[in-house]
Scaffold this motif. Sequence first.
Motif, short mmCIF file in Angstrom:
data_model
loop_
_atom_site.label_atom_id
_atom_site.label_comp_id
_atom_site.label_asym_id
_atom_site.label_seq_id
_atom_site.Cartn_x
_atom_site.Cartn_y
_atom_site.Cartn_z
N MET A 3 91.08 -36.17 47.39
CA MET A 3 92.37 -36.84 47.56
C MET A 3 92.99 -37.11 46.20
O MET A 3 92.31 -37.46 45.25
N PHE A 6 96.51 -42.33 43.97
CA PHE A 6 97.83 -42.93 44.10
C PHE A 6 97.70 -44.44 44.15
O PHE A 6 96.60 -44.98 44.32
N VAL A 38 97.68 -37.34 55.41
CA VAL A 38 96.39 -37.37 54.71
C VAL A 38 95.80 -35.95 54.56
O VAL A 38 95.40 -35.58 53.46
N ARG A 42 95.15 -34.18 50.95
CA ARG A 42 93.82 -33.71 50.59
C ARG A 42 93.84 -32.22 50.25
O ARG A 42 93.10 -31.77 49.39
N MET A 110 96.18 -43.07 66.32
CA MET A 110 96.62 -43.28 64.94
C MET A 110 98.08 -42.88 64.74
O MET A 110 98.85 -43.57 64.09
N PRO B 21 92.28 -47.10 46.31
CA PRO B 21 93.12 -47.01 47.52
C PRO B 21 93.09 -45.64 48.21
O PRO B 21 93.46 -45.55 49.37
N TRP B 22 92.66 -44.62 47.51
CA TRP B 22 92.67 -43.30 48.14
C TRP B 22 91.39 -42.99 48.90
O TRP B 22 91.24 -41.94 49.48
N THR B 24 88.71 -43.03 51.87
CA THR B 24 88.84 -43.16 53.32
C THR B 24 87.82 -44.15 53.86
O THR B 24 86.80 -44.45 53.23
N GLU B 27 84.35 -42.70 53.97
CA GLU B 27 83.63 -42.74 52.69
C GLU B 27 83.10 -44.13 52.38
O GLU B 27 81.96 -44.29 51.94
N ASN B 43 86.49 -33.37 57.88
CA ASN B 43 87.34 -34.15 56.99
C ASN B 43 88.83 -33.89 57.22
O ASN B 43 89.64 -34.08 56.32
N CYS B 62 87.98 -40.31 58.80
CA CYS B 62 88.21 -39.41 57.66
C CYS B 62 89.68 -39.33 57.29
O CYS B 62 90.03 -38.84 56.23
N LEU B 63 90.57 -39.78 58.21
CA LEU B 63 92.02 -39.76 57.92
C LEU B 63 92.57 -41.17 57.72
O LEU B 63 93.77 -41.35 57.57
N THR B 64 91.68 -42.16 57.77
CA THR B 64 92.11 -43.56 57.68
C THR B 64 91.81 -44.07 56.27
O THR B 64 90.67 -43.97 55.81
N LEU B 65 92.80 -44.63 55.61
CA LEU B 65 92.53 -45.22 54.30
C LEU B 65 91.82 -46.56 54.51
O LEU B 65 92.26 -47.39 55.31
#
Lengths: 294, 162
Positions: A3, A6, A38, A42, A110, B21-22, B24, B27, B43, B62-65
């Motif tokens: 990623m 930011f 996202v 990525r 989501m 902040p980046w 997920t 992670e 991912n 995997c797509l959620t911060l």
Amino acid sequence: MAMPHFTLHQPSSLEEALDLMSRHRASMKVLAGGTDLVPKMRAGAIQVEHLISLNRLPGMNRISYLDDDGLVIGCGARLSEVGANAEVRRYYPALAHACSVMATTQIRNMGTVAGNLVNAAPSADTAAPLLAYKASVVLVERGGRRQVPLEKFFEGPGKCAIEHLELLEAIRVPVPLDRSGSCYERLSARSQVDIAGVGVAGFLALDMEGKILAARLALAAVAPTPVRCAECEALLTGHEPSPDLIARAAAAAVRSARPIDDVRATAGYRRAMVHVLAKRVLETCLSQAQGGAR
Amino acid sequence: MAKKTIELIVNGDHYEVAIDPWRTLAEVLREDLRLTGTKIGCNQGDCGACTVIVDGRTVSSCLTLAVECHHREITTIEGLAKSPQELHPLQQAFIDKGAVQCGFCTGGMILSAKHLLDRNPNPDEEQIRKGLSGNLCRCTGYNKIVEAIGHASRQMASCKEG
Ligand SMILES: Cc1cc2nc3c(=O)[nH]c(=O)nc-3n(C[C@H](O)[C@H](O)[C@H](O)COP(=O)(O)OP(=O)(O)OC[C@H]3O[C@@H](n4cnc5c(N)ncnc54)[C@H](O)[C@@H]3O)c2cc1C
Ligand code: FES
Ligand code: FES
């Protein structure tokens, strides 16, 4: 790929969000559900230094229906909430259906309708139903608001009429007419989950004599943008519905498609399926309209 | 680009973590909280191995911060069993019906099944298959997973009655 790094901003009011957008205009993106954004970040497809989350803005996930005003879907409303909403299911079944079958349960929990529209994929599943319902989007920036009919919103794959410093605040859908029916059908290789290979949404309303008062048909995934089918609609409007008329209208719908060959389907298959689905959709709309449902 | 300190409520436990902040949620759960039952397969939102429940709804972690989950209630597969001695009926059914092979998909499958049963305690086969549409399994061929979920739903219903 990893990623990008930011700064994340989590504004708690619309004004603050719009200020942040303008302050970081050169390198900012807005984040809703992140289900499109996202993966793109990525993959390195977009550069972002400032990400501005809409997820703490108050009141943005409203879904409200009023008999005079129609439906308002706030930009925070999740696809699954829209699909499960009792009034959406009752008055806008084509939209409810799209929101309940597209993507996966997790992605629907989501993702937002607003994100689906701004992402502007030719295959966006909420686009065709919303076109058929003559929806508009409310765009807001620091200077004020404007309302854009969805018909004028899509400009090309991934391109739409929103300005960089504008937020899509809400989607407005007019009250459906009496004696009307609507429906959405999609096809994809893996039935669900997969992005639609073809999507067709329709809306028909009848007058007191049973003639077609209003007809709208919209296609997804068969042109550079989701499209309305003017020729098909003109053929239907003002006429007595009949199997022959519907057959001719479905054939006309194919002429509004400009499909391509890709991994999901060939152009020829897409054309054939527009024909099949358009006929099915119009038949369903008609029987709903004749049943008096709205 | 400073780290943000957030509080996550995972399986009822409160964790304070300072994170970039980046990163997920997947992670942070795995690497910072060491809750490695949440798997990362694709991912990109396709496979469902990273499924967790946030405020009652399944999401792809995997797509959620992770910073977006500040103060939100998260359930991972580690939080399902009542105690180390007593598995959740879904977990037990997966074992009893042979629905686990390599196990990589299992945590996500079970959380999606829980999401389904929370909304529809008595699903038919088609509804179960639909409920699993966001979870891929490369081993079992799905039949035993579907069977296990049907079995668990009946077990849970009879527990309620009994
Ligand atoms: C596994 C998977 C399956 C999918 N399947 C489908 C499918 O079957 N059909 C389909 O149509 N889509 C599908 N998608 C795409 C995606 O889930 C949808 O397009 C979703 O509705 C996007 O909403 P979001 O809130 O997640 O948008 P985000 O990813 O947060 O944002 C998308 C874009 O819109 C912008 N944006 C978001 N909200 C606003 C706003 N209010 N104002 C201004 N700009 C905004 C963002 O900056 C970004 O450019 C799928 C995605 C995944 C990962
Ligand atoms: S790892 Fe998140 S869906 Fe595959
Ligand atoms: S058991 Fe191996 S992926 Fe499902």
